[in-house]
Design an enzyme around this catalytic site. Structure first.
Site, PDB file in Angstrom:
ATOM      1  N   ASN A 228      70.274  16.272  28.941  1.00 26.35           N
ATOM      2  CA  ASN A 228      70.309  15.785  27.555  1.00 26.35           C
ATOM      3  C   ASN A 228      70.611  16.931  26.600  1.00 26.35           C
ATOM      4  O   ASN A 228      70.811  18.065  27.023  1.00 26.35           O
ATOM      5  CB  ASN A 228      68.994  15.081  27.208  1.00 26.35           C
ATOM      6  CG  ASN A 228      67.817  16.024  27.351  1.00 26.35           C
ATOM      7  OD1 ASN A 228      67.685  16.982  26.609  1.00 26.35           O
ATOM      8  ND2 ASN A 228      66.984  15.764  28.347  1.00 26.35           N
ATOM      9  N   ASP A 297      63.251  11.071  31.989  1.00 28.19           N
ATOM     10  CA  ASP A 297      62.315  10.026  32.437  1.00 28.19           C
ATOM     11  C   ASP A 297      62.702   9.528  33.826  1.00 28.19           C
ATOM     12  O   ASP A 297      61.876   8.962  34.535  1.00 28.19           O
ATOM     13  CB  ASP A 297      62.329   8.856  31.454  1.00 28.19           C
ATOM     14  CG  ASP A 297      61.693   9.256  30.122  1.00 28.19           C
ATOM     15  OD1 ASP A 297      60.688   9.996  30.159  1.00 28.19           O
ATOM     16  OD2 ASP A 297      62.210   8.854  29.061  1.00 28.19           O
ATOM     17  N   LYS A 307      79.117  17.300  47.731  1.00 28.00           N
ATOM     18  CA  LYS A 307      79.699  16.698  46.533  1.00 28.00           C
ATOM     19  C   LYS A 307      80.096  15.237  46.811  1.00 28.00           C
ATOM     20  O   LYS A 307      80.742  14.958  47.830  1.00 28.00           O
ATOM     21  CB  LYS A 307      80.934  17.522  46.140  1.00 28.00           C
ATOM     22  CG  LYS A 307      81.518  17.132  44.817  1.00 28.00           C
ATOM     23  CD  LYS A 307      82.739  17.983  44.505  1.00 28.00           C
ATOM     24  CE  LYS A 307      83.532  17.318  43.399  1.00 28.00           C
ATOM     25  NZ  LYS A 307      84.898  17.759  43.321  1.00 28.00           N
ATOM     26  N   PHE A 342      55.807  15.314  21.510  1.00 24.30           N
ATOM     27  CA  PHE A 342      56.930  15.092  20.598  1.00 24.30           C
ATOM     28  C   PHE A 342      57.516  13.718  20.877  1.00 24.30           C
ATOM     29  O   PHE A 342      57.497  13.240  22.020  1.00 24.30           O
ATOM     30  CB  PHE A 342      58.024  16.158  20.810  1.00 24.30           C
ATOM     31  CG  PHE A 342      57.762  17.428  20.043  1.00 24.30           C
ATOM     32  CD1 PHE A 342      56.754  18.299  20.446  1.00 24.30           C
ATOM     33  CD2 PHE A 342      58.512  17.743  18.923  1.00 24.30           C
ATOM     34  CE1 PHE A 342      56.499  19.470  19.736  1.00 24.30           C
ATOM     35  CE2 PHE A 342      58.271  18.914  18.204  1.00 24.30           C
ATOM     36  CZ  PHE A 342      57.268  19.777  18.606  1.00 24.30           C
ATOM     37  N   LYS A 356      53.078   6.039  21.261  1.00 17.12           N
ATOM     38  CA  LYS A 356      53.004   7.110  22.273  1.00 17.12           C
ATOM     39  C   LYS A 356      51.721   7.912  22.120  1.00 17.12           C
ATOM     40  O   LYS A 356      51.107   8.323  23.099  1.00 17.12           O
ATOM     41  CB  LYS A 356      54.217   8.044  22.158  1.00 17.12           C
ATOM     42  CG  LYS A 356      55.456   7.437  22.793  1.00 17.12           C
ATOM     43  CD  LYS A 356      56.693   8.278  22.623  1.00 17.12           C
ATOM     44  CE  LYS A 356      57.901   7.451  23.053  1.00 17.12           C
ATOM     45  NZ  LYS A 356      59.166   8.078  22.761  1.00 17.12           N
ATOM     46  N   LYS A 360      49.368   7.809  25.356  1.00 12.33           N
ATOM     47  CA  LYS A 360      49.219   9.053  26.123  1.00 12.33           C
ATOM     48  C   LYS A 360      47.936   9.794  25.770  1.00 12.33           C
ATOM     49  O   LYS A 360      47.704  10.876  26.299  1.00 12.33           O
ATOM     50  CB  LYS A 360      50.433   9.963  25.889  1.00 12.33           C
ATOM     51  CG  LYS A 360      51.742   9.338  26.373  1.00 12.33           C
ATOM     52  CD  LYS A 360      52.824  10.374  26.565  1.00 12.33           C
ATOM     53  CE  LYS A 360      54.157   9.704  26.828  1.00 12.33           C
ATOM     54  NZ  LYS A 360      55.133  10.583  27.447  1.00 12.33           N
TER      55      LYS A 360
HETATM   56  N1  CTP Z   1      57.404  13.958  28.476  1.00 11.99           N
HETATM   57  C1  CTP Z   1      56.860  14.564  29.579  1.00 11.99           C
HETATM   58  N2  CTP Z   1      57.249  14.188  30.820  1.00 11.99           N
HETATM   59  C2  CTP Z   1      58.165  13.222  31.004  1.00 11.99           C
HETATM   60  C3  CTP Z   1      58.737  12.597  29.875  1.00 11.99           C
HETATM   61  C4  CTP Z   1      58.344  13.002  28.614  1.00 11.99           C
HETATM   62  O1  CTP Z   1      56.021  15.454  29.427  1.00 11.99           O
HETATM   63  N3  CTP Z   1      58.532  12.894  32.236  1.00 11.99           N
HETATM   64  C5  CTP Z   1      56.916  14.333  27.135  1.00 11.99           C
HETATM   65  C6  CTP Z   1      57.932  14.983  26.223  1.00 11.99           C
HETATM   66  O2  CTP Z   1      57.898  16.385  26.316  1.00 11.99           O
HETATM   67  C7  CTP Z   1      57.482  14.513  24.836  1.00 11.99           C
HETATM   68  C8  CTP Z   1      56.877  13.174  25.112  1.00 11.99           C
HETATM   69  O3  CTP Z   1      56.539  13.153  26.479  1.00 11.99           O
HETATM   70  O4  CTP Z   1      56.465  15.347  24.318  1.00 11.99           O
HETATM   71  C9  CTP Z   1      57.844  12.062  24.872  1.00 11.99           C
HETATM   72  O5  CTP Z   1      57.230  10.900  25.245  1.00 11.99           O
HETATM   73  P1  CTP Z   1      57.996   9.723  26.048  1.00 11.99           P
HETATM   74  O6  CTP Z   1      57.240   8.458  25.837  1.00 11.99           O
HETATM   75  O7  CTP Z   1      58.176  10.085  27.461  1.00 11.99           O
HETATM   76  O8  CTP Z   1      59.285   9.721  25.275  1.00 11.99           O
HETATM   77  P2  CTP Z   1      60.665   9.486  25.809  1.00 11.99           P
HETATM   78  O9  CTP Z   1      60.960  10.342  26.995  1.00 11.99           O
HETATM   79  O10 CTP Z   1      61.577   9.630  24.666  1.00 11.99           O
HETATM   80  O11 CTP Z   1      60.437   7.989  26.326  1.00 11.99           O
HETATM   81  P3  CTP Z   1      61.072   6.641  25.851  1.00 11.99           P
HETATM   82  O12 CTP Z   1      62.397   6.742  26.455  1.00 11.99           O
HETATM   83  O13 CTP Z   1      60.198   5.626  26.450  1.00 11.99           O
HETATM   84  O14 CTP Z   1      61.055   6.629  24.354  1.00 11.99           O
END
Ligand code: CTP
Length: 423
Positions: A228, A297, A307, A342, A356, A360
């Site tokens: 990303n 995620d 490859k 974040f 969130k 969390k």
């Molecule tokens: N985060 C994490 N581990 C993951 C995914 C996210 O620690 N596997 C943390 C990120 O660093 C951030 C927060 O979780 O602090 C974001 O929350 P999340 O709900 O996972 O947000 P997104 O990844 O944006 O999820 P969504 O796509 O559901 O909005």
């Protein structure tokens, strides 16, 4: 030395202190010197008293008389000049001010500052200065990009000088690129921030920060991956701010394009799995966990050893969930660990962030709208909203530098600690 500014404990917007602050405005010799008049006016509007120093070359672009008229005070160019009212002006001038700003700062004055050369009034003033220093460089893009200039700037950053980066655009010399003096309003805003919070107390001494930052990279095969746009700047800004306030700071960084600050321990972890492992290893030492990384995620369910070759008209990828590092840390927390997450959102920013925070079990979540062009991913600025579990409304902050935004997040940590020690 100037007085220590107390970090803000309230939700009030930034305001200059009631006591009138003194600012020294240095002007070096570039075509942007005329814009220093706007900087001076902006500083006066913000309530500061301003004295001006100019280099001899700056006087070829704009007359000292302009600044004398605007500031109502003698403009120092040369401390040996017979009309200079103060025989040791570079000492009195530099040690009685709350901030030294140099705008524009040429490649030459930057080189002098970086190397401790003190062969004129402005460079002697810098060397004798005990106040925070802010510079706004302006020069031709080739001079800006030259390794010598970049090396000098990086030395100044290490020395604690704040830099208002130049803009990109068409230059007076006709070339296009980075080097144009930043907007006077932005320079003034950076000065206001620095004067308000520049010298914060060591209010995080004794805390051990563990911060994740950057993007993770999930491999499909030896040459391809899913990732990303995160640059890691925000997490590094939090690290820099925490370090300057006395904390011990350890960062677990994924893929980043930003530089890590000096004095911070950095462990690299490219995938979500590696980041999870690195965080769990360091967690027992931490007192504050800040999850600024853009962790994937999902990752490919299988990584091909060789490859992947094209064959069919379409290719279906199966992805599987990664572990939620932040969620796991918050779930297993002990000993007063503070956990901050974040939420980078494109829609319903506040609602999603609040959800969130609850789901969390976080102390604070920092929300930002990543659809804004002027903030967020890969930008030096951010417009964040701080959502607190223990406080009433969300704290919506205006666009500001990531470093300043980082300080505002840290102010929340200081507030949380103060509240819990009162219980
Ligand atoms: N985060 C994490 N581990 C993951 C995914 C996210 O620690 N596997 C943390 C990120 O660093 C951030 C927060 O979780 O602090 C974001 O929350 P999340 O709900 O996972 O947000 P997104 O990844 O944006 O999820 P969504 O796509 O559901 O909005």
């Amino acid at each position: 030395m100037g007085r220590l500014a107390t970090p803000p404990m309230t939700d009030k917007p930034i305001e200059p202190d009631s006591e009138i602050k003194k600012v020294a405005l240095g002007i070096s010799g570039g075509i942007a010197a005329y814009k220093a008049a706007e900087v001076l006016r902006g500083l006066q509007r913000a309530g500061y008293s301003v004295r001006v120093a100019m280099t001899k070359r700056a006087c070829e672009f704009i007359q000292p008389l302009t600044f004398r008229a605007l500031s109502g005070a003698h403009v120092i160019v040369d401390d040996y000049a017979p009309d200079n009212p103060d025989p040791i002006a570079h000492i009195t001038f530099s040690q009685t001010v709350d901030l030294l700003i140099v705008a524009p700062a040429t490649a030459n004055i930057i080189a002098k500052f970086a190397n401790g050369v003190a062969d004129d009034f402005l460079s002697s003033t810098y060397l004798a200065c005990t106040a925070p220093v802010l510079i706004a460089p302006a020069m031709n893009p080739t001079m800006w990009g030259h390794p010598a200039t970049q090396r000098n700037l990086s030395r100044l950053r290490t020395d604690g000088v704040r830099i208002v980066e130049p803009d990109s655009g068409e230059m007076a010399c006709g070339t296009i690129g980075p080097g144009r003096l930043n907007d006077p309003e932005r320079i003034v805003a950076a000065a206001v921030e620095l004067l308000a919070y520049g010298r914060r107390a060591q209010d995080l001494a004794g805390e051990r920060f563990l911060i994740t930052t950057g993007a993770t990279r999930e491999e499909l095969d030896p040459v391809r991956f899913i990732s990303n746009r995160s640059s890691g700047r925000m997490g590094f800004a939090v690290a820099e701010a925490a370090l300057s306030r006395g904390a011990y700071v350890s960062v677990v960084a994924g893929v980043t394009s930003a530089n890590s600050p000096n004095g911070v321990r950095v462990a690299r972890a490219l995938s979500a799995d590696e980041m999870h492992e690195a965080v769990m290893k360091e967690l027992p030492e931490a007192t504050v966990f800040i999850s600024a990384a853009a962790v994937a995620d999902y990752r490919p369910a299988q990584r091909a050893a060789a490859k992947i070759k094209k064959s069919e008209a379409s290719l279906v990828l199966t992805l599987e969930r990664t572990r939620d590092i932040l969620g796991e840390v918050a779930c297993a927390r002990t000993n007063g660990l503070l956990v901050i997450g974040f939420a980078a959102e494109t829609n319903d920013v506040l609602i999603n962030a609040q959800e969130k925070l609850r789901e969390k079990n976080l102390d604070v979540i920092v929300a930002n709208d990543v659809t804004r062009g002027d903030a967020g991913f890969d930008s030096s600025e951010n417009a964040i909203t701080i959502v607190r579990r223990d406080a009433q409304g969300p704290l919506e902050l205006p666009l500001m530098s990531k470093l300043e935004a980082a300080h505002r997040i840290l102010d929340e940590i200081v507030r949380l600690r103060a509240n819990s020690s009162r219980l």
